[in-house]
Design a protein around this motif. Structure first.
Motif, PDB file in Angstrom:
ATOM      1  N   ARG A 170       0.871  -1.184   0.000  1.00 49.55           N
ATOM      2  CA  ARG A 170       0.000   0.000   0.000  1.00 49.55           C
ATOM      3  C   ARG A 170       0.904   1.230   0.000  1.00 49.55           C
ATOM      4  N   VAL A 171       0.645   2.119  -0.943  1.00 48.77           N
ATOM      5  CA  VAL A 171       1.329   3.402  -1.042  1.00 48.77           C
ATOM      6  C   VAL A 171       0.319   4.461  -0.643  1.00 48.77           C
ATOM      7  N   GLU A 172       0.695   5.319   0.304  1.00 47.80           N
ATOM      8  CA  GLU A 172      -0.177   6.412   0.733  1.00 47.80           C
ATOM      9  C   GLU A 172       0.598   7.727   0.668  1.00 47.80           C
ATOM     10  N   VAL A 173      -0.060   8.734   0.108  1.00 47.22           N
ATOM     11  CA  VAL A 173       0.508  10.083   0.101  1.00 47.22           C
ATOM     12  C   VAL A 173      -0.556  11.005   0.679  1.00 47.22           C
ATOM     13  N   GLY A 211      -7.509  18.920   1.828  1.00 50.58           N
ATOM     14  CA  GLY A 211      -8.653  18.018   1.753  1.00 50.58           C
ATOM     15  C   GLY A 211      -9.783  18.547   0.899  1.00 50.58           C
ATOM     16  N   ASP A 212      -9.772  19.851   0.631  1.00 45.87           N
ATOM     17  CA  ASP A 212     -10.824  20.448  -0.192  1.00 45.87           C
ATOM     18  C   ASP A 212     -10.636  20.117  -1.678  1.00 45.87           C
ATOM     19  N   LEU A 213      -9.439  19.738  -2.076  1.00 43.00           N
ATOM     20  CA  LEU A 213      -9.172  19.361  -3.468  1.00 43.00           C
ATOM     21  C   LEU A 213      -8.953  17.857  -3.539  1.00 43.00           C
ATOM     22  N   ARG A 214     -10.040  17.134  -3.805  1.00 42.29           N
ATOM     23  CA  ARG A 214      -9.958  15.674  -3.863  1.00 42.29           C
ATOM     24  C   ARG A 214      -9.869  15.226  -5.314  1.00 42.29           C
ATOM     25  N   ASP A 265      -7.841   4.886  -3.982  1.00 39.41           N
ATOM     26  CA  ASP A 265      -8.934   5.713  -3.492  1.00 39.41           C
ATOM     27  C   ASP A 265      -8.368   6.898  -2.726  1.00 39.41           C
ATOM     28  N   CYS A 266      -9.263   7.727  -2.251  1.00 40.75           N
ATOM     29  CA  CYS A 266      -8.892   8.924  -1.502  1.00 40.75           C
ATOM     30  C   CYS A 266      -9.750   8.986  -0.249  1.00 40.75           C
ATOM     31  N   VAL A 267      -9.097   9.200   0.897  1.00 38.45           N
ATOM     32  CA  VAL A 267      -9.801   9.274   2.175  1.00 38.45           C
ATOM     33  C   VAL A 267      -9.365  10.534   2.914  1.00 38.45           C
ATOM     34  N   PRO A 268     -10.194  11.029   3.844  1.00 37.65           N
ATOM     35  CA  PRO A 268      -9.809  12.213   4.625  1.00 37.65           C
ATOM     36  C   PRO A 268      -8.566  11.940   5.469  1.00 37.65           C
ATOM     37  N   TYR A 269      -7.772  12.991   5.643  1.00 39.40           N
ATOM     38  CA  TYR A 269      -6.607  12.946   6.517  1.00 39.40           C
ATOM     39  C   TYR A 269      -6.773  14.093   7.511  1.00 39.40           C
ATOM     40  N   LYS A 300      -6.051  15.167   3.016  1.00 38.25           N
ATOM     41  CA  LYS A 300      -6.526  13.956   2.353  1.00 38.25           C
ATOM     42  C   LYS A 300      -5.354  12.992   2.184  1.00 38.25           C
ATOM     43  N   THR A 301      -5.678  11.714   2.037  1.00 39.07           N
ATOM     44  CA  THR A 301      -4.696  10.689   1.725  1.00 39.07           C
ATOM     45  C   THR A 301      -5.156   9.974   0.469  1.00 39.07           C
TER      46      THR A 301
END
Length: 144
Positions: free
Chosen positions: A86-89, A94-97, A124-128, A133-134
């Motif tokens: 899993r790669v996460e950045v 968070g307003d620009l998903r 996918d994209c989830v809140p951070y 965002k992540t």
């Protein structure tokens, strides 16, 4: 009485690094990811796919997720037993998903997430929290 603790074969491996939200930080994210994955003995195919995914996600974090004075976070999590990386950045915007849309064929940009979708088995994209965002991508090792 002495009890031996059972050895866990191929434990989960993780790597996390904060990087400056600059082009140099994005480049460093790619280089660090490749070095870490090679040190873990990951297959060449998985390293090459992960290198491109990290490069795209880090570039997006710098271009679209940058907030002055804030860094972005790169996280790698390898489950050798499942052959999954899993790669996460994570970034501060968070307003620009990101959206999963087809890029304009005449546009000079906008193909990064199309590339990520082609290389990853899922993204996918989830809140951070609190405001970021992540974007995360799962890559399955075909060799494993």
């Amino acid at each position: 009485m002495n009890h031996a603790t059972p050895r866990v074969a191929n434990p989960l491996r993780t790597f996390t690094q904060l990087l400056s939200s600059t082009r140099r930080g994005a480049r460093l994210a790619r280089l660090l990811a490749v070095a870490e994955l090679r040190s873990w003995g990951v297959s060449r195919d998985l390293v090459e796919r992960a290198e491109l995914v990290v490069a795209e996600l880090a570039a997006n974090a710098v271009l679209h997720g940058r907030v002055p004075g804030r860094c972005f976070r790169l996280t790698l999590a390898l489950d050798p037993a499942a052959g999954r990386l899993r790669v996460e950045v994570s970034d501060a915007r968070g307003d620009l998903r990101p959206t999963d849309t087809t890029p304009d064929p005449l546009s000079t940009g906008g193909r990064g997430l199309t590339l990520v979708a082609a290389l990853a088995d899922h993204w996918d994209c989830v809140p951070y929290p609190p405001t970021g965002k992540t974007v995360r991508a799962d890559l399955v090792d075909a060799v494993a």
